[in-house]
Design an enzyme around this catalytic site. Sequence first.
Site, PDB file in Angstrom:
ATOM      1  N   HIS A  50     -10.484  -3.573  -7.137  1.00  0.00           N
ATOM      2  CA  HIS A  50      -9.759  -2.954  -5.911  1.00  0.00           C
ATOM      3  C   HIS A  50     -10.560  -4.144  -5.640  1.00  0.00           C
ATOM      4  O   HIS A  50      -9.187  -5.395  -4.390  1.00  0.00           O
ATOM      5  CB  HIS A  50      -9.759  -1.560  -5.289  1.00  0.00           C
ATOM      6  CG  HIS A  50      -8.936  -1.000  -5.823  1.00  0.00           C
ATOM      7  ND1 HIS A  50      -8.050  -0.789  -4.175  1.00  0.00           N
ATOM      8  CD2 HIS A  50      -8.821  -0.091  -6.573  1.00  0.00           C
ATOM      9  CE1 HIS A  50      -7.124   0.002  -5.603  1.00  0.00           C
ATOM     10  NE2 HIS A  50      -7.561   0.698  -6.218  1.00  0.00           N
ATOM     11  N   LYS A  77       8.921  19.415   3.629  1.00  0.00           N
ATOM     12  CA  LYS A  77       8.034  18.348   4.260  1.00  0.00           C
ATOM     13  C   LYS A  77       6.443  19.217   4.245  1.00  0.00           C
ATOM     14  O   LYS A  77       6.278  18.570   5.463  1.00  0.00           O
ATOM     15  CB  LYS A  77       8.728  17.627   5.435  1.00  0.00           C
ATOM     16  CG  LYS A  77       9.977  17.091   5.293  1.00  0.00           C
ATOM     17  CD  LYS A  77      10.618  16.299   6.335  1.00  0.00           C
ATOM     18  CE  LYS A  77      12.213  15.701   6.118  1.00  0.00           C
ATOM     19  NZ  LYS A  77      13.368  15.699   7.051  1.00  0.00           N
ATOM     20  N   ASP A  92      13.723   9.999   1.488  1.00  0.00           N
ATOM     21  CA  ASP A  92      12.973  10.420   3.049  1.00  0.00           C
ATOM     22  C   ASP A  92      11.377  10.336   2.975  1.00  0.00           C
ATOM     23  O   ASP A  92      11.232  11.463   1.946  1.00  0.00           O
ATOM     24  CB  ASP A  92      13.699  12.364   3.845  1.00  0.00           C
ATOM     25  CG  ASP A  92      13.168  12.451   4.979  1.00  0.00           C
ATOM     26  OD1 ASP A  92      12.770  11.750   4.849  1.00  0.00           O
ATOM     27  OD2 ASP A  92      14.051  13.069   5.026  1.00  0.00           O
ATOM     28  N   GLU A  99       0.216  -2.195  -1.396  1.00  0.00           N
ATOM     29  CA  GLU A  99      -1.373  -0.851  -1.906  1.00  0.00           C
ATOM     30  C   GLU A  99      -1.240  -1.814  -2.910  1.00  0.00           C
ATOM     31  O   GLU A  99      -0.828  -2.076  -3.985  1.00  0.00           O
ATOM     32  CB  GLU A  99      -1.348   0.078  -1.818  1.00  0.00           C
ATOM     33  CG  GLU A  99      -2.284   0.082  -2.344  1.00  0.00           C
ATOM     34  CD  GLU A  99      -3.238   1.924  -2.856  1.00  0.00           C
ATOM     35  OE1 GLU A  99      -4.165   2.648  -3.337  1.00  0.00           O
ATOM     36  OE2 GLU A  99      -1.665   2.651  -2.486  1.00  0.00           O
TER      37      GLU A  99
END
Length: 592
Positions: free
Chosen positions: A571, A397, A473, A265
Amino acid sequence: MDLRRRPPKPPVNSNPNGSSYPSSYQPRSSDDDHRLRTASIAPPPKASDALPLPLYLTNAVFFTLFFSVAYYLLHRWRDKIRYNTPLHVVTITELGAIIALIASFIYLLGFFGIDFVQSFISRASGDAWDLADTIDEDDHRLVTCSPPTPIVSVTKLPIPEPIVTEALPEEDEEVVKSVLDGVIPSYSLESRLGDCKRAASIRREALQRVTGRSLEGLPLDGFDYESILGQCCEMPVGYIQIPVGIAGPLLLDGFEYSVPMATTEGCLVASTNRGCKAMYISGGATSTVLKDGMTRAPVVRFASARRASELKFFLENPENFDTLAVVFNRSSRFARLQNVKCTIAGKNAYVRFSCSTGDAMGMNMVSKGVQNVLEYLTDDFPDMDVIGISGNYCSDKKPAAVNWIEGRGKSVVCEAVIRGEIVNKVLKTSVAALVELNMLKNLAGSAVAGSLGGFNAHASNIVSAVFIATGQDPAQNVESSQCITMMEAINDGKDIHISVTMPSIEVGTVGGGTQLASQSACLNLLGVKGASKESPGMNARRLATIVAGAVLAGELSLMSAIAAGQLVRSHMKYNRSSRDISGGATTTTTAT
């Protein structure tokens, strides 16, 4: 093609009339011809001819029987569950119903294959192999049947053009063909060949041939496939390249850190770097680890809610904790049980164990300790039924209020004071604008959205980038990104106090992806590679504070960009590619 057996011909002799017919030949009458024609078109025997009732009546009987006994058994089992009667205790009537259910199921299963059964019986019959009398005995041609015209036309997918790949050695080519033919399972190539790089290359080639799609852009060389065998990734065919940028220096607790961020990004690293600069000039940030404990919560079931409550009282009794800790801590020299909490849902008990895990993230460690405790509890609670080692009360998670309130992994708070002139010159905004935007966006806006732990601007952006760079993770970004960002004007409104509180940062510096070469290098850059030799768990806690410090910098910079109206413009300038990847030509991108 239908091949039929021919009966042997009788010997042919000349009769007195000089014809070549057999001597025993007698001309057939018209009645004989009719009987032969009738016999030649007689239908073959069917499997249903053996049934005592017509086929439709037999089907109706077994359909009725199947659903009736199924309803009866479900009704009986519901009553047993309601009155706490063991399900394995059955009466003679229930046993008969079970047998009837199985028998009717077998019949109905065979009913759907009746055509196959009929064709099988027809072929097994010896009469089906005889030649029809209507075929002339001197005709030796084979009888053929054209296939029936399909009722529904099936459109086949176009076959991809063959992929042009580099020539493989003859030995590897044979292995590829064995994989394509199903002789060698793809997942067993590493164990069969003993060479992980060669296994990945062969698997990659087989995949290209099966799919007809090229993997040309996915690199294969330059990676240590031995390092991921049995622990990081199965059935590899290559590896993904993610660029790593550096934000910093991040001045945190008196130390400077160059923070690696793996991301695709645009503006993310640059924005975090600007926040680090503003914090550095203002004297840096400070952090505190509030709690350090990984959790696992199995779900167990009893015959009654009272028995489940007895387990809760037993586990939460302080007199039993030392015994439970001894049993739990057997799993590892680093695992140390901290507390046990139990919640009840009817007859089910959800037990949340929390323990320290040294410098490892600790999911496997805490799971082994929980398994030890569950085996120990069967002595006092033999009627306890362990449904699952994880009952989602952990909670791993998934966004969960229990993590937001109780914490999981490392709970960290990080703060900094940014001087007013730095806000104006570096961040291009004002203290008042930042405070107002934070209240309306991060606090009120997130509340209106019903957010769970999402009272921030983009904490998950920074957490994910640091996680990927350091071998964490990535899926645990879900709970690790729970964060509340607070901003307050101080010193008569001249300066701003900013803080981030993150209750469940789940990180480790040993195990999993942290041992891979690239990720290990990033950990080494931060000075937290491997296990701490000074104090177990220190490196993992320091990594958690670095994550929180980077989030603080990212929040400060992004909120300033929004307050100054620079978000869209930046951006459009840095996060828009001008390359046309479809044709390779370059084009000009215009922001609209």
